[in-house]
Write a protein that holds these residues in place. Structure first.
Motif, PDB file in Angstrom:
ATOM      1  N   TYR A  24     -95.320  24.888  65.229  1.00 34.16           N
ATOM      2  CA  TYR A  24     -95.994  26.091  64.742  1.00 34.16           C
ATOM      3  C   TYR A  24     -95.141  26.976  63.836  1.00 34.16           C
ATOM      4  CZ  TYR A  24     -99.399  29.948  65.102  1.00 34.16           C
ATOM      5  OH  TYR A  24    -100.344  30.924  64.832  1.00 34.16           O
ATOM      6  N   TRP A  25     -93.873  27.155  64.166  1.00 26.59           N
ATOM      7  CA  TRP A  25     -93.065  28.156  63.449  1.00 26.59           C
ATOM      8  C   TRP A  25     -92.900  27.770  61.977  1.00 26.59           C
ATOM      9  CZ3 TRP A  25     -88.730  31.103  66.413  1.00 26.59           C
ATOM     10  CH2 TRP A  25     -89.194  31.455  67.685  1.00 26.59           C
ATOM     11  N   LYS A  80     -82.759  26.065  53.937  1.00 25.09           N
ATOM     12  CA  LYS A  80     -83.337  24.894  53.255  1.00 25.09           C
ATOM     13  C   LYS A  80     -84.104  23.993  54.212  1.00 25.09           C
ATOM     14  CE  LYS A  80     -79.884  24.777  49.588  1.00 25.09           C
ATOM     15  NZ  LYS A  80     -78.436  24.525  49.519  1.00 25.09           N
ATOM     16  N   VAL A  81     -84.006  24.250  55.506  1.00 33.30           N
ATOM     17  CA  VAL A  81     -84.731  23.414  56.470  1.00 33.30           C
ATOM     18  C   VAL A  81     -86.233  23.589  56.277  1.00 33.30           C
ATOM     19  CG1 VAL A  81     -85.243  23.108  58.926  1.00 33.30           C
ATOM     20  CG2 VAL A  81     -82.876  23.461  58.168  1.00 33.30           C
ATOM     21  N   GLN A  82     -86.942  22.511  56.120  1.00 35.25           N
ATOM     22  CA  GLN A  82     -88.400  22.551  55.931  1.00 35.25           C
ATOM     23  C   GLN A  82     -89.099  22.430  57.280  1.00 35.25           C
ATOM     24  OE1 GLN A  82     -90.721  23.003  53.410  1.00 35.25           O
ATOM     25  NE2 GLN A  82     -88.948  23.856  52.339  1.00 35.25           N
ATOM     26  N   MET A  83     -89.783  23.462  57.683  1.00 31.87           N
ATOM     27  CA  MET A  83     -90.497  23.407  58.953  1.00 31.87           C
ATOM     28  C   MET A  83     -91.822  22.666  58.761  1.00 31.87           C
ATOM     29  SD  MET A  83     -88.412  24.855  61.018  1.00 31.87           S
ATOM     30  CE  MET A  83     -89.224  25.444  62.515  1.00 31.87           C
ATOM     31  N   PRO A  84     -92.229  21.855  59.749  1.00 34.24           N
ATOM     32  CA  PRO A  84     -93.452  21.051  59.577  1.00 34.24           C
ATOM     33  C   PRO A  84     -94.692  21.901  59.286  1.00 34.24           C
ATOM     34  CG  PRO A  84     -92.187  20.279  61.466  1.00 34.24           C
ATOM     35  CD  PRO A  84     -91.505  21.530  60.991  1.00 34.24           C
ATOM     36  N   ASN A  85     -94.776  23.096  59.886  1.00 28.32           N
ATOM     37  CA  ASN A  85     -95.981  23.919  59.701  1.00 28.32           C
ATOM     38  C   ASN A  85     -95.749  25.031  58.672  1.00 28.32           C
ATOM     39  OD1 ASN A  85     -98.719  24.496  60.424  1.00 28.32           O
ATOM     40  ND2 ASN A  85     -98.033  26.234  61.650  1.00 28.32           N
ATOM     41  N   ARG A  86     -94.875  24.786  57.711  1.00 31.84           N
ATOM     42  CA  ARG A  86     -94.545  25.812  56.717  1.00 31.84           C
ATOM     43  C   ARG A  86     -95.785  26.336  55.995  1.00 31.84           C
ATOM     44  NH1 ARG A  86     -94.303  29.329  54.185  1.00 31.84           N
ATOM     45  NH2 ARG A  86     -92.881  30.078  52.559  1.00 31.84           N
ATOM     46  N   ASP A  87     -96.754  25.456  55.758  1.00 33.77           N
ATOM     47  CA  ASP A  87     -97.939  25.871  55.004  1.00 33.77           C
ATOM     48  C   ASP A  87     -99.128  26.179  55.914  1.00 33.77           C
ATOM     49  OD1 ASP A  87     -96.565  25.553  52.582  1.00 33.77           O
ATOM     50  OD2 ASP A  87     -96.983  23.390  52.596  1.00 33.77           O
ATOM     51  N   GLY A  88     -98.849  26.400  57.184  1.00 37.37           N
ATOM     52  CA  GLY A  88     -99.936  26.578  58.140  1.00 37.37           C
ATOM     53  C   GLY A  88    -100.420  28.011  58.305  1.00 37.37           C
ATOM     54  N   PHE A  89     -99.915  28.937  57.490  1.00 32.33           N
ATOM     55  CA  PHE A  89    -100.264  30.354  57.668  1.00 32.33           C
ATOM     56  C   PHE A  89    -100.944  30.918  56.426  1.00 32.33           C
ATOM     57  CE2 PHE A  89     -97.249  29.458  60.906  1.00 32.33           C
ATOM     58  CZ  PHE A  89     -97.545  30.307  61.952  1.00 32.33           C
ATOM     59  N   VAL A  90    -101.921  31.759  56.674  1.00 27.57           N
ATOM     60  CA  VAL A  90    -102.646  32.420  55.598  1.00 27.57           C
ATOM     61  C   VAL A  90    -102.373  33.919  55.706  1.00 27.57           C
ATOM     62  CG1 VAL A  90    -104.920  32.891  54.620  1.00 27.57           C
ATOM     63  CG2 VAL A  90    -104.456  30.661  55.683  1.00 27.57           C
TER      64      VAL A  90
END
Lengths: 176, 426
Positions: free
Chosen positions: A103-104, A158-168
């Motif tokens: 989630y984060w 620089k760490v890409q979180m899996p849910n990076r694009d999960g927020f509006v």
């Protein structure tokens, strides 16, 4: 009433009456050193991250001592404490599991939060190196970093979180 | 409720026995009582006197407390993680026991992430820094010297009512479901005053607000809100803040989710982007059915609940009752509250009790003639911006099973033939 200087209030009111823009100014200057000591928040682009570093291996030792009781040996949660890993792919199901891994959106949040609020029973006791190390370990639980990765002020943002694009963002559009 | 209660206009205006809000309840005048006093009864006061009339009362007290007969009126405490983290959880305001719009300070709901700190105001400071011309620090004594503003307004946890936001139907009291809202007169210094003194730099957009508790809780707040109506509260209902409410200094953001009204406030940092803190990413974001989460959903939407005639109240048979409750909206004033006694088919407009203030609890009432048959009562509020409280099914359909924040659906209380009341998922 403690140390309440009526003369100042009267003077303030008089000043306000004759010149509405002149508000009282009781703020005291703060030195750079004083500010640095309390300026602990980390921006998502990494601004504010301190010097220091830590590895997954460093973090496991600290984790097993200070974190495992509530979060479990692999971050799966323990004794009612919140899980840090797991729940991947669950967010659009009826039983969503929100963890750091699932989630984060920002890795910087993890450093910021661990340093300000963890361990729960001893907050504000972790050094910057310990915080980097624990951040690496918790990210590793979700397979987001490799066991050999080093977390520091350069690598962490620089760490890409899996849910990076999960927020509006429901606020900024329309309020800028 | 007295048995001789009557009403000025008994004509129903909606199904289920709801009467006009203009009808008022009144006690019937009992004629024929108090005729001539006989000589034998002349000293009747000697035997009629109550013990409290014949016993000297206790002396003065430095700080008054409620009557011992009100010992049941207390917050309902629900820890989040049990003994592992006793300072993490909530306590709910017992709404069903209260009347009026102001919550007693000792009954204001609590949400703590790591307990209530014990802060000496002489040691506490507020630091204002970041994108400002002059970083400044203020002691509490200094803050007490500024011109002050007072506003009566609600604070609602964005997780209020989450216990019924899922598919389950717990049998809880009104306060245990909806009691993460409370209302106080907050008095303090506007944030704008201090920001103007520090000088806001042009590229500042957000303000990091941080507490001095053991969670060092931080949130990012739009600068526009801080300049508009944010208050640095020092007083609550006339007295200095309670420790549970942030003593000695708390931020209050009118109408916005309570988590942002940072307690034990010690730092404001002006920045150009939100910090993406744990409590604005992992928590206090609204996960939608498609797996995307709404972030920065700040205002608390329009909402209402019937408090008098809610679980715990037992109706004493068919007859006249006054249904009353609370309505509020983070968007402004309450414009209207309607009450239904027939499952939402017809609605009677309730009377709003003055004062009706923006972003403040507003009391409503409507007379109701119960015929003794099972019925459900529900209330629906509309605010001055036209927002209307959704029905539960519509809210659930729109938000899905994973959103436990910002629940504002219509609450129905089901009343059975014996006068018992319970939560109903209508």
């Amino acid at each position: 009433m403690r140390r309440f200087d009526l003369r100042v209030v009267v003077a303030s009111v008089l000043v306000l009456a004759v010149h509405a823009a002149a508000a009282p100014d009781f703020g005291m200057p703060v030195s750079e050193e004083e500010l640095a000591a309390v300026d602990i928040d980390i921006a998502p682009d990494g601004r504010g991250l301190p010097p220091g570093s830590g590895t997954v291996a460093d973090g496991i030792d600290i984790y097993m001592e200070k974190c495992v009781a509530c979060h479990g040996p692999r971050g799966q949660g323990a004794a009612g404490g919140p899980a840090l890993a797991g729940g991947m792919g669950s967010l659009n199901t009826p039983k969503a599991q929100k963890t750091v891994g699932s989630y984060w959106p920002h890795a910087t949040t993890l450093f910021d939060y661990i340093r300000r609020a963890m361990p729960y029973d001893k907050p504000m006791t972790l050094s910057n190196d310990e915080t980097y190390a624990l951040t690496a370990t918790v990210l590793w639980f979700s397979g987001i970093v490799r066991p050999t990765d080093v977390m520091n002020a350069t690598t962490l943002p620089k760490v890409q979180m899996p849910n990076r694009d999960g927020f509006v963002d429901a606020w900024t559009p329309g309020h800028e | 409720m007295p048995r001789f209660m009557t009403v000025s206009d008994p004509t129903p205006v909606a199904g289920g026995g709801l009467l006009s809000r203009r009808a008022f309840l009144q006690g019937a005048i009992v004629l024929g009582a108090g005729a001539a006093v006989s000589a034998e009864a002349a000293d009747a006061h000697l035997t009629a006197a109550l013990p409290s009339q014949k016993t000297l009362g206790r002396p003065f007290s430095g700080y008054g407390v409620p009557s011992r007969f009100e010992a049941d009126v207390k917050r309902s405490i629900v820890p989040r993680y049990g003994a592992m983290a006793p300072g993490n959880g909530v306590s709910f305001t017992p709404l069903e026991f209260l009347q009026g719009i102001v919550t007693p300070a000792g009954l204001h709901f609590e949400r703590h992430h790591n307990g209530v700190p014990d802060i000496d105001p002489a040691e506490h400071t507020l630091t204002v820094h970041g994108l400002v011309e002059r970083p400044l620090r203020f002691g509490i004594d200094q803050l007490l010297r500024y011109p002050m503003t007072s506003r009566t307004m609600f604070i609602e946890c964005s997780g209020n009512s989450a216990r019924i936001a899922g598919t389950e139907t717990p049998k809880l009291s009104c306060g245990q479901i909806h009691g993460l809202v409370s209302c106080s007169e907050w008095t303090g210094v506007t944030v704008r005053t201090l920001l103007e003194e520090a000088g806001v730099k042009p590229d500042a957009r957000w303000v990091v607000a941080e507490g001095a508790d053991a969670a060092t809780l931080a949130r990012s707040i739009p600068l526009s809100k801080m300049l508009d109506d944010a208050v640095l509260a020092l007083y609550q209902n006339g007295e200095r803040l309670r420790p549970e409410q942030g003593y000695p200094l708390r931020l209050v953001l009118p109408g916005w989710e309570g988590n942002m009204s940072i307690k034990w406030l010690h730092r404001l940092k002006l920045v150009d982007m939100p910090g993406q803190f744990r409590d604005e990413t992992s928590h206090y974001t609204d996960l939608q059915p498609d797996g995307k989460a709404l972030q920065f959903t700040f205002p608390m939407d329009v909402k209402s609940v019937i408090t008098r005639l809610s679980p715990g109240w037992i109706l004493q048979g068919a007859g006249l009752y006054e249904v009353s409750g609370l309505a509020w909206s983070g968007h402004g004033r309450i414009a209207a509250v309607e009450v239904s006694g027939d499952g939402g088919r017809t609605w009677a407009e309730a009377e709003l009790r003055e004062p009706v203030l923006s972003q403040c609890l507003t009391a409503f009432r409507v007379p109701w003639q119960w015929n003794g048959a099972p019925v459900a009562l529900m209330s629906r509020a509309r605010d001055e911006r036209g927002h209307v409280q959704p029905r539960r099914a519509d809210w659930m359909k729109a938000h899905g099973p994973n959103q436990r924040y910002h629940y504002n659906a219509v609450q129905a209380w089901r009343i059975d033939a014996r006068g018992g009341i319970e939560n109903a998922p209508l």
